[in-house]
Enzyme design. Structure first.
Site, PDB file in Angstrom:
ATOM      1  N   THR A  27       0.844  -1.190   0.000  1.00 45.45           N
ATOM      2  CA  THR A  27       0.000   0.000   0.000  1.00 45.45           C
ATOM      3  C   THR A  27       0.881   1.242   0.000  1.00 45.45           C
ATOM      4  O   THR A  27       1.743   1.401   0.869  1.00 45.45           O
ATOM      5  CB  THR A  27      -0.924  -0.001   1.224  1.00 45.45           C
ATOM      6  OG1 THR A  27      -1.837  -1.094   1.105  1.00 45.45           O
ATOM      7  CG2 THR A  27      -1.713   1.293   1.342  1.00 45.45           C
ATOM      8  N   HIS A 179      -6.687 -11.138  -0.445  1.00 40.72           N
ATOM      9  CA  HIS A 179      -6.070 -10.690   0.818  1.00 40.72           C
ATOM     10  C   HIS A 179      -6.922 -11.188   1.982  1.00 40.72           C
ATOM     11  O   HIS A 179      -8.007 -10.678   2.245  1.00 40.72           O
ATOM     12  CB  HIS A 179      -5.986  -9.170   0.835  1.00 40.72           C
ATOM     13  CG  HIS A 179      -5.003  -8.618   1.825  1.00 40.72           C
ATOM     14  ND1 HIS A 179      -4.513  -9.355   2.886  1.00 40.72           N
ATOM     15  CD2 HIS A 179      -4.404  -7.401   1.916  1.00 40.72           C
ATOM     16  CE1 HIS A 179      -3.669  -8.600   3.577  1.00 40.72           C
ATOM     17  NE2 HIS A 179      -3.583  -7.416   3.005  1.00 40.72           N
ATOM     18  N   ASN A 182      -3.597  -9.919   7.840  1.00 37.62           N
ATOM     19  CA  ASN A 182      -3.321  -8.605   8.427  1.00 37.62           C
ATOM     20  C   ASN A 182      -4.516  -7.917   9.080  1.00 37.62           C
ATOM     21  O   ASN A 182      -4.598  -6.698   9.127  1.00 37.62           O
ATOM     22  CB  ASN A 182      -2.707  -7.667   7.382  1.00 37.62           C
ATOM     23  CG  ASN A 182      -1.280  -8.040   7.050  1.00 37.62           C
ATOM     24  OD1 ASN A 182      -0.669  -8.861   7.734  1.00 37.62           O
ATOM     25  ND2 ASN A 182      -0.733  -7.459   6.004  1.00 37.62           N
ATOM     26  N   TYR A 184      -7.685  -7.741   8.173  1.00 34.14           N
ATOM     27  CA  TYR A 184      -8.724  -7.179   7.317  1.00 34.14           C
ATOM     28  C   TYR A 184      -9.948  -8.102   7.278  1.00 34.14           C
ATOM     29  O   TYR A 184     -10.001  -9.099   7.986  1.00 34.14           O
ATOM     30  CB  TYR A 184      -8.152  -6.888   5.931  1.00 34.14           C
ATOM     31  CG  TYR A 184      -7.029  -5.870   5.985  1.00 34.14           C
ATOM     32  CD1 TYR A 184      -7.231  -4.606   6.539  1.00 34.14           C
ATOM     33  CD2 TYR A 184      -5.755  -6.171   5.528  1.00 34.14           C
ATOM     34  CE1 TYR A 184      -6.208  -3.674   6.628  1.00 34.14           C
ATOM     35  CE2 TYR A 184      -4.723  -5.249   5.606  1.00 34.14           C
ATOM     36  CZ  TYR A 184      -4.948  -3.999   6.159  1.00 34.14           C
ATOM     37  OH  TYR A 184      -3.938  -3.089   6.246  1.00 34.14           O
ATOM     38  N   ASN A 239      -3.023  -4.840  12.897  1.00 30.29           N
ATOM     39  CA  ASN A 239      -4.372  -4.273  12.973  1.00 30.29           C
ATOM     40  C   ASN A 239      -5.228  -4.947  14.036  1.00 30.29           C
ATOM     41  O   ASN A 239      -6.406  -5.233  13.832  1.00 30.29           O
ATOM     42  CB  ASN A 239      -5.058  -4.342  11.603  1.00 30.29           C
ATOM     43  CG  ASN A 239      -4.410  -3.419  10.600  1.00 30.29           C
ATOM     44  OD1 ASN A 239      -4.141  -2.260  10.888  1.00 30.29           O
ATOM     45  ND2 ASN A 239      -4.146  -3.925   9.402  1.00 30.29           N
TER      46      ASN A 239
END
Length: 370
Positions: A27, A179, A182, A184, A239
């Site tokens: 990102t 994805h 992490n 998400y 996260n």
């Protein structure tokens, strides 16, 4: 130590890579806004890092407007976004490289400033993450309590991934990566700390894996499984993620994925979990690649705090088939060549990772100019 193992050919689905130095999805928050479209500067950045027969996994791109979690991140859900990505793909293909697009929905790691109509972020359950979100104004504010998705909304999430996969095909990508790491959305459904549901998507490990598997099957129906990869972060803490006992959960998930015949499994090493936000090297944690290699019969890509020698060693020992590099690819556009020659590496400047323009993005030198 020789890095020769990094420069053996590797079959990834129908593609034959010339080397095993993969560019990880990164990102960078430099899409054109409004619209969140990839642009000519992005194409120049990726083109600089492309090599003949090399694989780039392009940065995470939101599959739906609700999936955005930071300003100026590119999407893959609109016609304009598809057109923007075409220039990136063309730049990579012009160098003889391959490129997969990472498909992304951040779930609770969003902020209402990114959401349509300023609504709360969506998630499996109304459990706020600890820490700070990045708002549309590039400021930091505490994560908000998300809205739990209704059961009847979940097919729309799956459809969003499938449509994003079709859009990526239209843009000319060679494949896609899902994805599911992490902290998400898909990992939020996987983990018991963030998934308190009592419907078919919560409770048991099988139920918590249901959405990730449904998304993977839907995307594989679009592309064929041999052009689909998936990224996981067992033992990760990014996260505000984490599962008290990850082995049963990820053992089941990887076992189910293994039967699908995917292009690859991409594992983030726990020692590097959260490396996008700070310099980390967690100690006393297992190696995800070593743990799950016996359960995965396809191509395995490992990522996280590798150098040239340790990357080659992981391949020689059979723990991984390719190694994804992130931060070192930012500051070394010609990273594969430097690793091949054992040349010095340019250090990266973390202050220029996210947002901004050319500085810290397209202005890192290659060896001839260094």
């Amino acid at each position: 130590m020789s890095t020769r193992a990094l420069f053996e050919p590797l079959a990834v689905g129908p593609l034959t890579l010339a080397h095993r130095v993969v560019m990880a999805p990164l990102t960078r928050m430099r899409a054109t806004t409004p619209g969140n479209c990839a642009n000519a500067t992005n194409a120049r950045y990726y083109g600089q890092r492309a090599t003949r027969g090399g694989l780039i996994i392009a940065e995470a791109s939101q599959v739906l407007p609700t999936g955005q979690g930071a300003p100026a991140t590119p999407g893959i859900h609109s016609r304009e976004q598809v057109e923007g990505w075409k220039g990136v793909v063309e730049a990579i293909h012009a160098k003889g490289g391959f490129v997969f697009l990472q498909l992304w929905h951040v779930g609770r790691i969003s902020h209402s400033s990114h959401q349509p109509g300023g609504a709360p972020p969506v998630a499996p359950s109304a459990v706020a993450a600890s820490g700070n979100a990045m708002t549309a104004r590039f400021t930091r504010e505490p994560f908000q309590t998300p809205r739990a998705l209704r059961t009847d909304e979940i097919p729309g999430i799956v459809d969003g991934y499938a449509q994003a996969a079709r859009n990526a095909m239209q843009a000319g990508f060679d494949g896609v990566e899902i994805h599911s790491a992490n902290g998400y959305l898909l990992e939020q459904f996987l983990q018991s700390r963030t998934n308190l549901r009592t419907d078919a998507y919560g409770g048991s490990i099988e139920n918590r894996c249901r959405l990730a598997l449904e998304v993977t099957r839907a995307v594989a129906e679009v592309w064929g499984p041999q052009r689909v990869g998936i990224r996981l972060s067992p033992f990760g803490v990014a996260n505000d993620s984490g599962e008290a006992d990850p082995m049963p959960l990820y053992g089941h998930l990887i076992g189910e994925l293994d039967e699908m015949g995917l292009a690859y499994l991409h594992l983030i090493e726990p020692r590097a979990s959260g490396a996008g936000q700070a310099e980390v090297d967690h100690q006393g944690v297992p190696s995800a690649a070593e743990l799950f290699r016996p359960a995965w019969h396809g191509v395995l890509i490992a990522a996280g705090n590798f150098r040239g020698d340790t990357a080659a060693q992981a391949i020689e020992r059979g723990h991984a088939d390719a190694i994804a590099f992130g931060r070192l690819f930012i500051s070394n556009p010609d990273l594969p060549q430097r690793l091949r020659l054992g040349a010095p590496l340019t250090p990266y400047n973390r202050a220029t990772f996210y947002g901004g323009g050319e500085q810290g993005y397209t202005d890192y030198p290659v060896m001839e100019a260094a």
